[in-house]
Motif scaffolding. Sequence first.
Motif, PDB file in Angstrom:
ATOM      1  N   GLU A 201      -5.879 -14.195   4.973  1.00 42.66           N
ATOM      2  CA  GLU A 201      -4.595 -14.760   4.519  1.00 42.66           C
ATOM      3  C   GLU A 201      -4.615 -15.050   3.020  1.00 42.66           C
ATOM      4  O   GLU A 201      -3.609 -14.891   2.339  1.00 42.66           O
ATOM      5  N   ILE A 202      -5.782 -15.486   2.523  1.00 37.60           N
ATOM      6  CA  ILE A 202      -5.894 -15.723   1.076  1.00 37.60           C
ATOM      7  C   ILE A 202      -5.722 -14.412   0.307  1.00 37.60           C
ATOM      8  O   ILE A 202      -5.033 -14.353  -0.712  1.00 37.60           O
ATOM      9  N   LEU A 203      -6.308 -13.346   0.839  1.00 36.41           N
ATOM     10  CA  LEU A 203      -6.167 -12.043   0.177  1.00 36.41           C
ATOM     11  C   LEU A 203      -4.713 -11.592   0.207  1.00 36.41           C
ATOM     12  O   LEU A 203      -4.205 -11.009  -0.753  1.00 36.41           O
ATOM     13  N   ARG A 204      -4.040 -11.883   1.327  1.00 34.29           N
ATOM     14  CA  ARG A 204      -2.628 -11.497   1.439  1.00 34.29           C
ATOM     15  C   ARG A 204      -1.810 -12.229   0.358  1.00 34.29           C
ATOM     16  O   ARG A 204      -0.935 -11.663  -0.271  1.00 34.29           O
ATOM     17  N   GLN A 205      -2.170 -13.485   0.117  1.00 31.58           N
ATOM     18  CA  GLN A 205      -1.395 -14.288  -0.832  1.00 31.58           C
ATOM     19  C   GLN A 205      -1.767 -13.993  -2.294  1.00 31.58           C
ATOM     20  O   GLN A 205      -0.911 -13.917  -3.153  1.00 31.58           O
ATOM     21  N   TYR A 206      -3.082 -13.846  -2.555  1.00 28.35           N
ATOM     22  CA  TYR A 206      -3.520 -13.765  -3.956  1.00 28.35           C
ATOM     23  C   TYR A 206      -3.891 -12.359  -4.411  1.00 28.35           C
ATOM     24  O   TYR A 206      -4.124 -12.142  -5.602  1.00 28.35           O
ATOM     25  N   GLY A 207      -4.029 -11.423  -3.494  1.00 23.36           N
ATOM     26  CA  GLY A 207      -4.485 -10.093  -3.885  1.00 23.36           C
ATOM     27  C   GLY A 207      -5.980 -10.105  -4.163  1.00 23.36           C
ATOM     28  O   GLY A 207      -6.687 -11.030  -3.724  1.00 23.36           O
ATOM     29  N   GLY A 208      -6.473  -9.130  -4.896  1.00 21.19           N
ATOM     30  CA  GLY A 208      -7.925  -8.985  -5.029  1.00 21.19           C
ATOM     31  C   GLY A 208      -8.501  -9.287  -6.404  1.00 21.19           C
ATOM     32  O   GLY A 208      -9.711  -9.198  -6.610  1.00 21.19           O
TER      33      GLY A 208
END
Lengths: 307, 238
Positions: A201-208
Amino acid sequence: MMLIDPHAHMISRTTDDYQAMADAGVVALIEPAFWVGQPRTFVGTYVDYLSTIVGWERFRAGQFGIRHYCTVGLNSKEANNEELAEGVMDWLPRFALKEGVVAIGEIGYDEQTPLEDKYFRSQLELAEELNLPVMIHTPHRDKKRGTSRSMDVCEEHGIDPGMVIVDHNNEETVAETLQRGFWAGFSIYPSTKMGNARMVEILRQYGGERIIVDSACDWGISDCLGVAKTAQLALERGIPKETVQKVCYQNALDAYGQSGQMKEEDWLEPPAIDQRTLFEGNSILRGGREPHIEEPGDRRQRNLLIE
Amino acid sequence: MTLAAKLLRTWVLAQAGGEAHWLTQSLDRVASASQERDLYIFMGLAPRRLGKSDLALGADDLAAADAACPGWSPKGWSIDGAARVLALLTAPPTRAFADRFKDLRRTADVAEMIALYRGLPLYPEPDRLHFEVGEGLRSNIKAVFESIAHHNPFPRDHFDDHRWNQMILKALFVESRLASVVGLEARSNPDLARMLVDYAEERIAADRPVPEDLWIPLRPFHNTPGVAAILQREEAAP
């Protein structure tokens, strides 16, 4: 997909773990100097520990086709034993330039005591003198404030945030870490740190960008496949492959590669001299087969989720 | 400066390229330093500045090495390893060599340890290094073991029979070549012959192959009954 686990305490792990990590696609890992579960009471045991992660563990990893790097430092818990801490500080400059040392770390705060603060600062100065990246361990307790404070101190010492990896982030700390220009590490560690579903979910929100996933596996109940399972779950849940590749491989290489001690050629085209002394070569890369995470022991694959 | 150190200096400088200036300056600093920090930093920086390629040596260089120190062969030495040994030979004798060596060995990474042990035939006070050499022989890292056992006259010149024999047996055990051991036939002895025969019989009983160079140190004892029997058996084997 090739993976890097940039935080793994292999000194506490078995050969099964190395085998499983290699099978899951881990080509390189970083072993930060840490607290081994009980306090060291002589500086000599600390010196031998550093010597082990610089030498023997590096060799051991090589037998499984995994490239081993490490960070050296005085951890925050043991910084509170002043006699030990002074001794370790005397020896550190002799370890910081060893082969495969990619940062000073993991350093920072535990209880946020004056002694922790003192040795954190003196190690930041050492990192700056030797032009090495820094790996920061953020505290479990009073985490949010401790994380901000760690970054404040780095800035105060004029350290470039691009040379600092702030590890053990969570939902509460990530925004500030990224906004201030530091690398944000996440440890996929059951119960106490980050779970892999939350990570997705963090990756979904912040990208990479500037996000780094690690397992922080150690002597506690932890999972050496933290990076591999997160990569798999992220792909299953629709995170773009290039984002996954960034956070589970490329960003760690870019951040720690600034030491000049970690290069993709190390595992893709190891020099002959290293193959003769340290490195058996990675069967995954040689055979070109797809990584899998079933072997050895099916207990590892039973649970893809890390809570 | 010893003749061996002079040779090392010539070879490393010849290959140092753009780092030649750094190298001479750093060595001067190591030579004049009252504290050892400069030596430690040099040891760390050597591969970073000079790289890790093999020393390029011709037949003349190898002959010069053997003349400077009988049995010494720098073949297969790397430039950083040679520079490290050179620095160690350059540092002023502010304390006993063996104490300094012990300190360096304790904190060495693998490549550094290999370099330190390869330099053994060139160091002063060799008989004070036995403990350190024992630690290296006990290493599970094969390349560290071989830095003492292979192409190195130190064991031939300074080991007693017990240590010599243990080194030969360990070499077989870790599948390390015996042919590269300096003085292999000259230092063979009846005790070793007995142990090698036992080892060969153990391998045969377990249906495991007998390393082919095991026979080299047995040759001088081919007339001894036990040895003769096993040599005949080996010759008769298909």
